[in-house]
Design an enzyme around this catalytic site. Structure first.
Site, short mmCIF file in Angstrom:
data_model
loop_
_atom_site.label_atom_id
_atom_site.label_comp_id
_atom_site.label_asym_id
_atom_site.label_seq_id
_atom_site.Cartn_x
_atom_site.Cartn_y
_atom_site.Cartn_z
N GLY A 140 -19.50 -15.54 -31.43
CA GLY A 140 -19.41 -15.50 -29.99
C GLY A 140 -18.81 -14.50 -29.65
N ASP A 153 -5.97 -13.27 -29.45
CA ASP A 153 -5.63 -13.09 -28.08
C ASP A 153 -6.78 -12.49 -27.15
OD1 ASP A 153 -5.77 -10.55 -29.01
OD2 ASP A 153 -3.62 -10.18 -28.98
N ARG A 169 -19.01 -0.74 -22.68
CA ARG A 169 -20.13 -0.20 -23.64
C ARG A 169 -21.37 -0.42 -23.26
NH1 ARG A 169 -19.42 -3.00 -29.44
NH2 ARG A 169 -20.18 -5.00 -28.35
N ARG A 172 -28.45 -10.07 -31.64
CA ARG A 172 -28.15 -9.65 -32.91
C ARG A 172 -28.77 -10.69 -33.93
NH1 ARG A 172 -22.33 -8.32 -32.05
NH2 ARG A 172 -22.01 -8.50 -29.69
N ASP A 181 -23.73 -10.77 -37.68
CA ASP A 181 -23.38 -10.57 -36.03
C ASP A 181 -23.15 -9.00 -35.76
OD1 ASP A 181 -20.89 -11.38 -37.54
OD2 ASP A 181 -20.00 -10.69 -35.82
N ASP A 234 -20.62 -1.78 -33.06
CA ASP A 234 -19.34 -2.36 -33.62
C ASP A 234 -18.69 -1.35 -34.56
OD1 ASP A 234 -18.80 -4.53 -31.92
OD2 ASP A 234 -19.61 -5.88 -33.12
#
Length: 476
Positions: free
Chosen positions: A89, A124, A175, A182, A251, A261
């Site tokens: 996720g 984080d 983006r 996916r 993914d 990505d």
């Protein structure tokens, strides 16, 4: 323009709520716009001047959300370097919503680095300026090359500090994509055991990306075959420009056929099928030469997820899926062959695979700069690239004998790609010195990669000999 006038739909959140966790972006102390793709903004119907205002910057970081939008973290699974993670996720990302561009296309507006979500898995949820600017540069280059890609609208410095190996300035990337569906999305849905949910995801994908599949005798098999064709074409185009994605997990493979990505990615300098640039790819799983096979492996995982929809009889479903997946190698081979013929200016109907295969062997043995070679072949003495000049000379005579169209070659062979030493130079200047000049000049070059322009010689030159081995990092 104001946030109130921006229409962001919540279609994914509404239709696939089982895969969407409503969430808010983190509030950042001092957001500041670093880069903005003004042409992309215009295509989305967004006012670039307004995006540069404090209110616009808050919109780009998810801190000012249009009424009616439902920002969500998307759920998906994934095979990462071959190992399956059932619950990945968006750990540091949010889908703000869908926007209809000026051409009537539905596009996702998505953030990366916007803070921890329930999928953060101990991370984080933040991103640093360097990796987000890398994604901006590479996606601009891929768009210029005409390769299907997610697009970077903007990078905003957050004013926060991100701690990796060293403290780094934080950033958020805005983006744009046709969607963020996916292979891992289907894996997650299938893993729930809820066939109705899996069907909803598939129907959503068909409506969004492959509408022709809806009218097929077996719509879900047709969906799979459409994704197979899109990915075969995409990976062939990566290979033709020497692009190494670096992290081809399931993914990170889209249903739309867009590249997604840009983490530990790079454009290959010296031609080498074993080229690896990711710092974590110790076994070379995602090396340049492995990319076509990995794509096929990922598609097999998509086929497994779709089996309950392809046919209620498990054995029959497997038989049909295997048959459909069997088309991948042919489609990839045709796309790569056609692309290499274009790169070499070969005439229509020319059929001698040995000419291409022998060239690739020569390029590998002499570690020839992949980008420079094809431009030099059409206009200069390309023999300077080779250790075995005689062997290349023999190949060149075979090539010349077929009457190549050198003018056509220049329309498909780029002069400028984001060369690794220039990318690192630009990212270091932006991160260490707050100087965006090198990055802006690099983006200017790679956004129009086929046109030779004065003053850009260094952007066409190979890396200096002292640049050394290159490694990239995912930024998490």
């Amino acid at each position: 323009m104001s946030t109130a006038t921006i229409a962001l739909d919540n279609r994914f959140a509404r239709e696939l709520s089982e895969l969407a966790v409503p969430w808010k972006a983190e509030e950042f102390p001092d957001p500041r716009l670093l880069v903005l793709d003004e042409r992309l903004a215009a295509d989305l119907g967004l006012d670039a001047a307004w995006l540069r205002t404090p209110d616009g910057v808050r919109f780009l970081t998810g801190n000012a959300v249009p009424e009616g939008a439902t920002p969500v973290a998307q759920a998906y699974s994934g095979h990462q370097f071959g190992g399956f993670s059932p619950r990945l996720g968006d750990g540091r990302a949010l889908l703000l919503g869908e926007i209809t561009d000026t051409a009537g296309r539905i596009r996702d507006l998505h953030l990366k680095g916007s803070g921890r979500t329930p999928f953060a898995r101990g991370g984080d949820g933040l991103a640093a300026v360097g990796p987000m600017l890398r994604e901006y540069v590479i996606s601009r280059a891929m768009s210029g090359l005409g390769i299907p890609t997610t697009r970077s609208l903007a990078v905003v410095a957050t004013g926060a500090t991100v701690y990796r190996e060293t403290p780094l300035p934080g950033a958020v990337l805005a983006r744009v994509a046709s969607s963020h569906l996916r292979v891992g999305t289907f894996q997650f849905a299938q893993l729930t055991g809820d066939v109705d949910l899996l069907r909803k995801v598939a129907d959503h994908a068909i409506a969004r990306h492959h509408p022709d599949a809806a009218g097929a005798a077996n719509p879900y098999r047709a969906l799979f075959e459409a994704v197979v064709a899109a990915q075969a074409s995409l990976v062939a185009r990566w290979m033709l420009v020497g692009f190494v994605h670096g992290v081809m997990n399931t993914d990170n493979m889209t249903i739309s056929g867009e590249t997604i990505d840009y983490g530990p990615c790079a454009f290959m300098d010296a031609f080498d099928p074993a080229a690896v640039y990711s710092s974590i790819d110790h076994g070379g799983r995602y090396a340049y030469g492995n990319q076509p096979v990995v794509a096929e492996w990922n598609l097999a995982r998509l086929a497994e997820a779709l089996l309950p929809l392809v046919d209620p009889d498990q054995d029959r479903a497997v038989e049909l899926a295997v048959e459909s997946l069997g088309g991948y190698r042919r489609l990839y081979g045709e796309a790569f062959s056609a692309g290499m013929h274009a790169k070499l200016g070969l005439p229509a109907g020319f059929d001698d695979p040995g000419l291409v295969d022998d060239l690739l062997t020569l390029l590998r043995d002499s570690r020839v700069d992949f980008t420079s070679f094809f431009r030099d072949l059409s206009a200069a003495d390309a023999s300077v690239h080779f250790v075995d000049v005689a062997a290349f000379g023999e190949w060149r005579e075979r090539w010349r004998a077929v009457g190549p169209d050198t003018a056509a070659m220049d329309r498909v062979n780029p002069v400028y790609v984001p060369r690794n030493h220039l990318v690192e130079e630009a990212l270091a200047a932006a991160t260490d010195d707050d100087d965006l000049g090198p990055l802006e000049r690099l983006v200017e070059a790679v956004s129009r990669p086929f046109d030779v322009r004065p003053g850009l010689d260094r952007y066409a030159a190979p890396a200096p000999p002292d640049f050394g081995a290159y490694r990239t990092f995912c930024g998490t």
